[in-house]
Write an enzyme that holds these catalytic residues in place. Structure first.
Site, short mmCIF file in Angstrom:
data_model
loop_
_atom_site.label_atom_id
_atom_site.label_comp_id
_atom_site.label_asym_id
_atom_site.label_seq_id
_atom_site.Cartn_x
_atom_site.Cartn_y
_atom_site.Cartn_z
N TYR A 12 0.86 -1.17 0.00
CA TYR A 12 0.00 0.00 0.00
C TYR A 12 0.90 1.23 0.00
CZ TYR A 12 -3.35 3.51 1.43
OH TYR A 12 -4.13 4.63 1.47
N HIS A 44 -5.55 11.60 2.53
CA HIS A 44 -4.46 11.05 1.71
C HIS A 44 -5.00 10.71 0.33
CE1 HIS A 44 -6.67 7.48 2.84
NE2 HIS A 44 -6.13 6.89 1.78
N THR A 46 -4.52 7.37 -2.24
CA THR A 46 -3.91 6.06 -2.47
C THR A 46 -3.26 6.07 -3.85
OG1 THR A 46 -5.54 4.95 -1.08
CG2 THR A 46 -4.38 3.58 -2.71
N PHE A 74 -18.40 7.83 -4.59
CA PHE A 74 -17.98 6.45 -4.82
C PHE A 74 -18.73 5.57 -3.83
CE2 PHE A 74 -13.23 7.17 -6.21
CZ PHE A 74 -13.66 7.75 -7.38
N TYR A 108 -9.16 -2.39 -9.46
CA TYR A 108 -10.15 -1.60 -10.20
C TYR A 108 -9.70 -1.43 -11.65
CZ TYR A 108 -11.59 -0.69 -5.45
OH TYR A 108 -12.00 -0.85 -4.15
N HIS A 114 -7.79 10.52 -6.19
CA HIS A 114 -8.81 11.24 -5.42
C HIS A 114 -8.40 11.32 -3.96
CE1 HIS A 114 -9.90 6.99 -4.90
NE2 HIS A 114 -10.37 7.37 -3.71
N THR A 116 -10.46 11.18 -0.35
CA THR A 116 -11.76 10.94 0.26
C THR A 116 -12.01 11.99 1.34
OG1 THR A 116 -11.56 8.57 -0.19
CG2 THR A 116 -13.21 9.24 1.45
N GLU A 142 3.42 0.87 3.17
CA GLU A 142 3.25 -0.10 4.25
C GLU A 142 2.70 -1.38 3.66
OE1 GLU A 142 0.69 2.27 6.72
OE2 GLU A 142 -1.12 1.44 5.85
N TRP A 148 -8.66 -3.89 6.16
CA TRP A 148 -9.02 -2.50 6.41
C TRP A 148 -10.47 -2.27 5.99
CZ3 TRP A 148 -10.96 1.55 3.61
CH2 TRP A 148 -10.91 2.79 4.23
#
Length: 152
Positions: A12, A44, A46, A74, A108, A114, A116, A142, A148
């Protein structure tokens, strides 16, 4: 040097933002009167969400990676409706492509950079484009946490 067993854990990687960007994002959350706003320290983007660990090198430096974004809803993995600020960012797209070139997976069909703003806006609807200077502070990486949840 990583052990072979560490490559099976997934990776990640996310971008964190400058204080001025965080100020602007919090102001946007307040002005929209968002329910369940993401806390400042959790904002943050991703870059990599890979079930395969790859030798990605995180970058640092402070520079603008986008100057505006559009509000998009989303659906989350837990069935909630999240509000995000979707950005056109050549930098974030290039960093995602770098990870893919190293062999990273992605769940995806397309990478859509983006931030959030809320993981649960309920039935509310938001739209529009907003000028928000998004300045990178750093990237971090990490081990991927497949457990999660946006419910945390």
């Amino acid at each position: 040097m990583k052990k072979l067993s560490e490559f099976g854990k997934g990776l990640y990687v996310a971008a964190k933002f400058s204080e001025s960007t965080l100020d602007a994002l919090e102001e946007l959350q307040r002005s929209l009167k968002l329910p369940n706003p993401v806390p400042r320290d959790k904002l943050h983007t991703t870059i990599v969400y890979s079930r395969v660990n790859v030798p990605y090198k995180v970058a640092s430096g402070s520079f603008e990676i986008a100057d505006k974004g559009k509000l998009t809803v989303f659906e989350t993995q837990s069935g909630n409706r999240a509000l995000v600020l979707e950005m056109d960012s050549d930098y974030l797209s290039a960093r995602h492509s770098y990870a893919k070139a190293l062999g990273a997976s992605y769940d995806y069909p397309d990478y859509r950079p983006h931030i959030t703003l809320s993981y649960n806006i309920g039935v509310l609807n938001f739209s529009g484009e907003y000028k928000v200077p998004v300045v990178l502070d750093r990237e971090y990486s990490e081990e991927l946490d497949l457990e999660w949840s946006d419910k945390d």
